[in-house]
Design an enzyme around this catalytic site. Sequence first.
Site, PDB file in Angstrom:
ATOM      1  CB  CYS A 199     -14.018 108.335  62.750  1.00 44.41           C
ATOM      2  SG  CYS A 199     -15.092 108.420  64.053  1.00 44.41           S
ATOM      3  CB  CYS A 207     -18.356 115.200  62.468  1.00 48.08           C
ATOM      4  SG  CYS A 207     -19.248 113.537  62.438  1.00 48.08           S
TER       5      CYS A 207
HETATM    6  N1  DGL Z   1     -16.923 111.512  64.830  1.00 49.44           N
HETATM    7  C1  DGL Z   1     -17.368 110.999  63.744  1.00 49.44           C
HETATM    8  C2  DGL Z   1     -16.557 111.117  62.642  1.00 49.44           C
HETATM    9  O1  DGL Z   1     -15.559 111.839  62.662  1.00 49.44           O
HETATM   10  C3  DGL Z   1     -18.649 110.333  63.732  1.00 49.44           C
HETATM   11  C4  DGL Z   1     -19.129 109.021  64.560  1.00 49.44           C
HETATM   12  C5  DGL Z   1     -20.307 108.333  64.662  1.00 49.44           C
HETATM   13  O2  DGL Z   1     -21.298 109.137  65.144  1.00 49.44           O
HETATM   14  O3  DGL Z   1     -20.559 107.352  64.106  1.00 49.44           O
HETATM   15  O4  DGL Z   1     -17.042 110.469  61.785  1.00 49.44           O
END
Ligand code: DGL
Length: 259
Positions: free
Chosen positions: A185, A74
């Site tokens: 993301c 993440c």
């Molecule tokens: N999957 C996440 C990232 O790579 C974050 C998504 C979120 O919860 O806003 O930033």
Amino acid sequence: MKKDLPIGFFDSGIGGLTVLYEALRMLPHERYIYYADSDRAPYGTRPKDEVRTLALHATDFIVDQGVKALVIACNTATSAAIGDMRQRYKVPVIGMEPAVKPAVTHTGDPKRVLVFATELTLKEAKFRELVARVDTRKQVDFLPLQELVLFAERFEFDEQVILPYLKMKLQAVNLNEYSTIVLGCTHFIYFKKIMEQVIPPDVRIIDGNRGTVLNLKNRLGECLNEGPGGITYFLSDQPKPAAYFEKYLRLLEPASAKT
Ligand code: DGL
């Protein structure tokens, strides 16, 4: 480091499965714990301190299960809490950041680089410092596509919903100015095929997933499991049946393997 301990994967939700998917291909004999904080997603619209608290709660939970390494799959949680995690845990902690460096080093032409990420990732000092360090020719622009996180969490992949959203967000962007788009993301990877319908074919779309797993592999060194592998899933501290997550992993399979 005990070879047969699992590797912990953490994301605010199901985005990190796109990184786990790479790991399953590159390190198929490992045992994995995947933790999705979907009850509290999205993280990208929250203040940094809140994300830090949520992320540390989740990673404490994962580390308590006994893991030999922890992957923060993440970008948002990495930018808010990676320093704290590295101080807090004895095991290697592998974070993620938007793949800006490979994007600018590959861009041998005068064209620009566009980074898609969450609101928090793009606001945070970690991203700003990365750009200041590597964007020596001032080629990098960025755009938050926060709603894609919610679409993915709701398993909403209908082109009739996603395409209008993308077109609206890209309305003011001249895509012909760009040679590379960076998916910063992990949730956005699910939308790559739909993005290709609005992004000119000569624009590369890249992400940091493979690089993250290569990093994990290097950190594990000789400490690889000899099998059998497997995955245990948690949704915000509760065990969750694999079927909930496997439907996402199947979306990532190459088209030829789907038939
Ligand atoms: N999957 C996440 C990232 O790579 C974050 C998504 C979120 O919860 O806003 O930033």
